[in-house]
Scaffold this motif. Structure first.
Motif, PDB file in Angstrom:
ATOM      1  N   ARG A  85      11.634  59.034  10.776  1.00  0.00           N
ATOM      2  CA  ARG A  85      10.830  58.313   9.779  1.00  0.00           C
ATOM      3  C   ARG A  85      10.168  59.269   8.797  1.00  0.00           C
ATOM      4  O   ARG A  85       9.849  58.889   7.678  1.00  0.00           O
ATOM      5  CB  ARG A  85       9.762  57.471  10.477  1.00  0.00           C
ATOM      6  CG  ARG A  85      10.314  56.370  11.358  1.00  0.00           C
ATOM      7  CD  ARG A  85       9.272  55.295  11.606  1.00  0.00           C
ATOM      8  NE  ARG A  85       8.028  55.845  12.116  1.00  0.00           N
ATOM      9  CZ  ARG A  85       7.747  55.970  13.399  1.00  0.00           C
ATOM     10  NH1 ARG A  85       8.643  55.620  14.318  1.00  0.00           N
ATOM     11  NH2 ARG A  85       6.578  56.458  13.804  1.00  0.00           N
ATOM     12  N   ASN A  86       9.916  60.496   9.246  1.00  0.00           N
ATOM     13  CA  ASN A  86       9.350  61.536   8.374  1.00  0.00           C
ATOM     14  C   ASN A  86       8.068  61.059   7.695  1.00  0.00           C
ATOM     15  O   ASN A  86       7.848  61.262   6.497  1.00  0.00           O
ATOM     16  CB  ASN A  86      10.390  61.962   7.329  1.00  0.00           C
ATOM     17  CG  ASN A  86       9.998  63.264   6.636  1.00  0.00           C
ATOM     18  OD1 ASN A  86       9.298  64.099   7.229  1.00  0.00           O
ATOM     19  ND2 ASN A  86      10.461  63.439   5.408  1.00  0.00           N
ATOM     20  N   GLY A  87       7.223  60.387   8.490  1.00  0.00           N
ATOM     21  CA  GLY A  87       5.933  59.962   7.963  1.00  0.00           C
ATOM     22  C   GLY A  87       5.950  58.678   7.181  1.00  0.00           C
ATOM     23  O   GLY A  87       4.900  58.216   6.725  1.00  0.00           O
ATOM     24  N   SER A  88       7.116  58.080   6.989  1.00  0.00           N
ATOM     25  CA  SER A  88       7.188  56.826   6.240  1.00  0.00           C
ATOM     26  C   SER A  88       6.642  55.690   7.092  1.00  0.00           C
ATOM     27  O   SER A  88       6.599  55.779   8.319  1.00  0.00           O
ATOM     28  CB  SER A  88       8.631  56.536   5.832  1.00  0.00           C
ATOM     29  OG  SER A  88       9.445  56.416   6.977  1.00  0.00           O
ATOM     30  N   PRO A  89       6.217  54.568   6.493  1.00  0.00           N
ATOM     31  CA  PRO A  89       5.666  53.446   7.263  1.00  0.00           C
ATOM     32  C   PRO A  89       6.730  52.842   8.169  1.00  0.00           C
ATOM     33  O   PRO A  89       7.931  52.993   7.925  1.00  0.00           O
ATOM     34  CB  PRO A  89       5.208  52.467   6.181  1.00  0.00           C
ATOM     35  CG  PRO A  89       5.983  52.836   4.969  1.00  0.00           C
ATOM     36  CD  PRO A  89       6.190  54.317   5.047  1.00  0.00           C
ATOM     37  N   PRO A  90       6.313  52.146   9.221  1.00  0.00           N
ATOM     38  CA  PRO A  90       7.280  51.539  10.147  1.00  0.00           C
ATOM     39  C   PRO A  90       8.231  50.583   9.435  1.00  0.00           C
ATOM     40  O   PRO A  90       7.838  49.857   8.524  1.00  0.00           O
ATOM     41  CB  PRO A  90       6.381  50.797  11.139  1.00  0.00           C
ATOM     42  CG  PRO A  90       5.058  51.472  11.052  1.00  0.00           C
ATOM     43  CD  PRO A  90       4.923  51.918   9.629  1.00  0.00           C
ATOM     44  N   LEU A  91       9.472  50.605   9.852  1.00  0.00           N
ATOM     45  CA  LEU A  91      10.468  49.716   9.274  1.00  0.00           C
ATOM     46  C   LEU A  91      10.422  48.343   9.942  1.00  0.00           C
ATOM     47  O   LEU A  91      10.166  48.247  11.141  1.00  0.00           O
ATOM     48  CB  LEU A  91      11.872  50.302   9.479  1.00  0.00           C
ATOM     49  CG  LEU A  91      12.256  51.556   8.710  1.00  0.00           C
ATOM     50  CD1 LEU A  91      13.600  52.063   9.209  1.00  0.00           C
ATOM     51  CD2 LEU A  91      12.326  51.277   7.216  1.00  0.00           C
ATOM     52  N   PRO A  92      10.687  47.279   9.195  1.00  0.00           N
ATOM     53  CA  PRO A  92      10.933  45.992   9.851  1.00  0.00           C
ATOM     54  C   PRO A  92      12.250  46.063  10.620  1.00  0.00           C
ATOM     55  O   PRO A  92      12.985  47.051  10.525  1.00  0.00           O
ATOM     56  CB  PRO A  92      11.010  45.009   8.693  1.00  0.00           C
ATOM     57  CG  PRO A  92      11.414  45.835   7.528  1.00  0.00           C
ATOM     58  CD  PRO A  92      10.792  47.191   7.734  1.00  0.00           C
ATOM     59  N   MET A  93      12.550  45.034  11.369  1.00  0.00           N
ATOM     60  CA  MET A  93      13.718  45.059  12.244  1.00  0.00           C
ATOM     61  C   MET A  93      14.788  44.076  11.812  1.00  0.00           C
ATOM     62  O   MET A  93      14.496  43.027  11.254  1.00  0.00           O
ATOM     63  CB  MET A  93      13.296  44.723  13.680  1.00  0.00           C
ATOM     64  CG  MET A  93      12.552  45.823  14.382  1.00  0.00           C
ATOM     65  SD  MET A  93      12.157  45.384  16.097  1.00  0.00           S
ATOM     66  CE  MET A  93      10.850  44.186  15.832  1.00  0.00           C
ATOM     67  N   LEU A  94      16.023  44.432  12.116  1.00  0.00           N
ATOM     68  CA  LEU A  94      17.129  43.498  12.103  1.00  0.00           C
ATOM     69  C   LEU A  94      17.487  43.193  13.547  1.00  0.00           C
ATOM     70  O   LEU A  94      17.487  44.082  14.392  1.00  0.00           O
ATOM     71  CB  LEU A  94      18.341  44.069  11.373  1.00  0.00           C
ATOM     72  CG  LEU A  94      18.548  43.500   9.960  1.00  0.00           C
ATOM     73  CD1 LEU A  94      17.393  43.926   9.062  1.00  0.00           C
ATOM     74  CD2 LEU A  94      19.864  43.948   9.381  1.00  0.00           C
ATOM     75  N   ALA A  95      17.784  41.938  13.834  1.00  0.00           N
ATOM     76  CA  ALA A  95      18.077  41.522  15.197  1.00  0.00           C
ATOM     77  C   ALA A  95      19.546  41.154  15.348  1.00  0.00           C
ATOM     78  O   ALA A  95      20.172  40.617  14.426  1.00  0.00           O
ATOM     79  CB  ALA A  95      17.202  40.332  15.596  1.00  0.00           C
ATOM     80  N   LEU A  96      20.079  41.474  16.526  1.00  0.00           N
ATOM     81  CA  LEU A  96      21.391  41.007  16.931  1.00  0.00           C
ATOM     82  C   LEU A  96      21.203  40.080  18.121  1.00  0.00           C
ATOM     83  O   LEU A  96      20.463  40.405  19.045  1.00  0.00           O
ATOM     84  CB  LEU A  96      22.305  42.172  17.324  1.00  0.00           C
ATOM     85  CG  LEU A  96      22.556  43.252  16.275  1.00  0.00           C
ATOM     86  CD1 LEU A  96      23.488  44.315  16.844  1.00  0.00           C
ATOM     87  CD2 LEU A  96      23.139  42.661  14.997  1.00  0.00           C
ATOM     88  N   ARG A  97      21.873  38.955  18.115  1.00  0.00           N
ATOM     89  CA  ARG A  97      21.720  37.991  19.209  1.00  0.00           C
ATOM     90  C   ARG A  97      23.035  37.795  19.952  1.00  0.00           C
ATOM     91  O   ARG A  97      24.085  37.571  19.358  1.00  0.00           O
ATOM     92  CB  ARG A  97      21.228  36.662  18.647  1.00  0.00           C
ATOM     93  CG  ARG A  97      21.095  35.542  19.666  1.00  0.00           C
ATOM     94  CD  ARG A  97      22.376  34.719  19.743  1.00  0.00           C
ATOM     95  NE  ARG A  97      22.140  33.343  20.141  1.00  0.00           N
ATOM     96  CZ  ARG A  97      23.064  32.400  20.100  1.00  0.00           C
ATOM     97  NH1 ARG A  97      24.266  32.660  19.683  1.00  0.00           N
ATOM     98  NH2 ARG A  97      22.771  31.169  20.476  1.00  0.00           N
ATOM     99  N   GLY A  98      22.942  37.879  21.277  1.00  0.00           N
ATOM    100  CA  GLY A  98      24.051  37.519  22.152  1.00  0.00           C
ATOM    101  C   GLY A  98      23.561  36.495  23.154  1.00  0.00           C
ATOM    102  O   GLY A  98      22.429  36.565  23.610  1.00  0.00           O
TER     103      GLY A  98
END
Length: 426
Positions: free
Chosen positions: A74-87
């Protein structure tokens, strides 16, 4: 092919025997909707061994696992939102008639809809992502959630997982479904409606009992049920615009205990499938009018109710474009199959789409050399297992591409469409 793609391809090839073996393990040990405890525990252990942030779903069924980018990535960048995979992980109450060594060991239960393959591909994607991260070959930070959902077949699992905050912090979601009508190497894509809304329908027809020789002394619920069934099958198609798809089918009728006794009540159960909400609402109103009319004419009391159902799956165009580009990148344009018409089948994946944009794609899995491959929910259902590493490539490629810096995916998918914390499943 970029360096990370070459590394991912090599790793998927190495993983393939392991991926196939895991799917066969699930196939040998199926658990029906509501009973997926051992399947969930197995997945929990696999994901925990990877070092992911793992938690069980409601009542010990289902698993949610998060892959967080390392602080150095991340190198100090803000947290990323997530992409989800569903099974999905549940099996069906169907006896496995295959002769394969990995056929079901649980009599009367089998994976006849490919859920073992769906969950295996999501697990394989999680393992691939972790390996690339450990090797330092992920091209950029990726933030992913892996949802292993129970009870898809009963339309209850997605709501339970949403209630367990499976979508908290998620900005989009992607899922796959086996498609035995397509050969291996083909992927079915469709923007907009993919599957129908699905409502379980119940009718209780209450009359008065009597002797079969003197029907005039009773109010016969069997005769009323016959009229109701005939009216539904004849009227619903005539009351709906012929350009709109509506399917109503009655699958169960229960009533009576003796051949010469008119019973007090009859129970009917069925399913209603539509593609548009307004058509669904109009059809339900028609059914109410029909039941009231038949009840009045036969002097019976007919109660109509809807049970657990699901919305239509409506694929988000941006998520479809993401998956399609990932597919073309490793399998070529010839892999694309444009689905012309939506299916009248139902999928509780639709519940996730009430909250976040998402899409489901269909993976060709027809058994080679079979003129008439077994279809979904068939007692001899099986897949071309080459679809498993293929599906991992598609899911991983879509997931990684979504986080490419300064790409359209960053703004259209990852940037500003985040599902907040919620405990409300609806």
């Amino acid at each position: 092919m970029t360096a990370w793609q070459a590394q991912a391809s090599a790793e998927i090839e190495r993983m393939t025997p392991e991926v196939i073996a895991f799917r066969r393990q699930l196939h040998r040990n199926p658990e029906p909707s509501g009973e997926e405890y051992q399947t969930s525990l197995l997945l929990y252990q696999e994901l925990n061994d990877l070092g992911l942030d793992v938690r069980m779903g409601p009542e010990g069924r289902g698993v949610i696992a998060d892959f967080h980018p390392a602080a150095s990535e991340r190198n100090g960048s803000p947290p990323l939102p997530m992409l989800a995979l569903r099974g999905d992980i549940d099996a069906l109450r169907i006896h496995d008639c295959k002769t394969a060594a990995y056929r079901s060991r649980n009599d009367g239960i089998m994976h006849a809809c490919g859920h073992d393959a769906h969950s295996t591909m999501v697990l394989g994607t999680a393992k691939l992502l972790k390996t690339l991260s450990r090797q330092g070959t992920l091209p950029w930070p990726v933030h992913a959630r892996f949802i292993f959902q129970p009870a898809e077949e009963t339309c209850e699992g997605a709501l339970g997982m949403i209630g367990a905050k499976a979508l908290e912090g998620v900005s989009a979601i992607l899922a796959t479904h086996m498609e035995p009508g397509l050969p291996y190497g083909k992927v079915g894509f469709r923007k907009g409606p993919l599957t129908a809304s699905c409502d379980a329908i119940h009718f209780e027809v209450e009359g008065t009992s009597g002797h079969g020789a003197r029907p005039h002394e009773a109010h016969d619920p069997i005769a009323a049920s016959a009229q109701l069934l005939s009216a539904l099958y004849l009227s619903i198609p005539r009351l709906t615009d012929s350009h709109e798809a509506v399917v109503l089918s009655i699958g169960q009728i229960h009533g009576g205990t003796s051949a010469n006794v008119i019973p007090e009540s009859v129970h009917l159960e069925g399913t209603l499938r539509t593609l548009q909400k307004n058509i669904r609402d109009e059809t339900i109103a028609h059914i109410h009018r029909i039941t009231e009319g038949i009840g009045t004419a036969t002097q019976t009391r007919i109660t109509f109710r809807l049970a657990v159902g699901t919305d239509a799956v409506v694929n988000d165009s941006t998520v479809i474009d993401l998956a399609k580009e990932a597919c073309v990148e490793f399998a070529g344009a010839e892999s694309i199959h444009e689905i012309q018409r939506p299916s009248m089948g139902g999928e509780d994946f639709a519940f996730y789409l009430r909250h976040v944009p998402g899409a489901m794609v269909r993976l060709g899995c027809a058994l080679p050399g079979r003129e008439n491959p077994p279809l979904l929910h068939s007692s001899d259902f099986d897949i071309d297992e080459r679809v498993l590493p293929f599906g991992v490539r598609l899911l991983a490629g879509s997931l990684i591409r979504a986080f490419e810096p300064e790409s359209r995916w960053q703004t259209e998918l990852v940037g500003d469409r985040v599902h907040p914390q919620s405990t409300e499943p609806g």
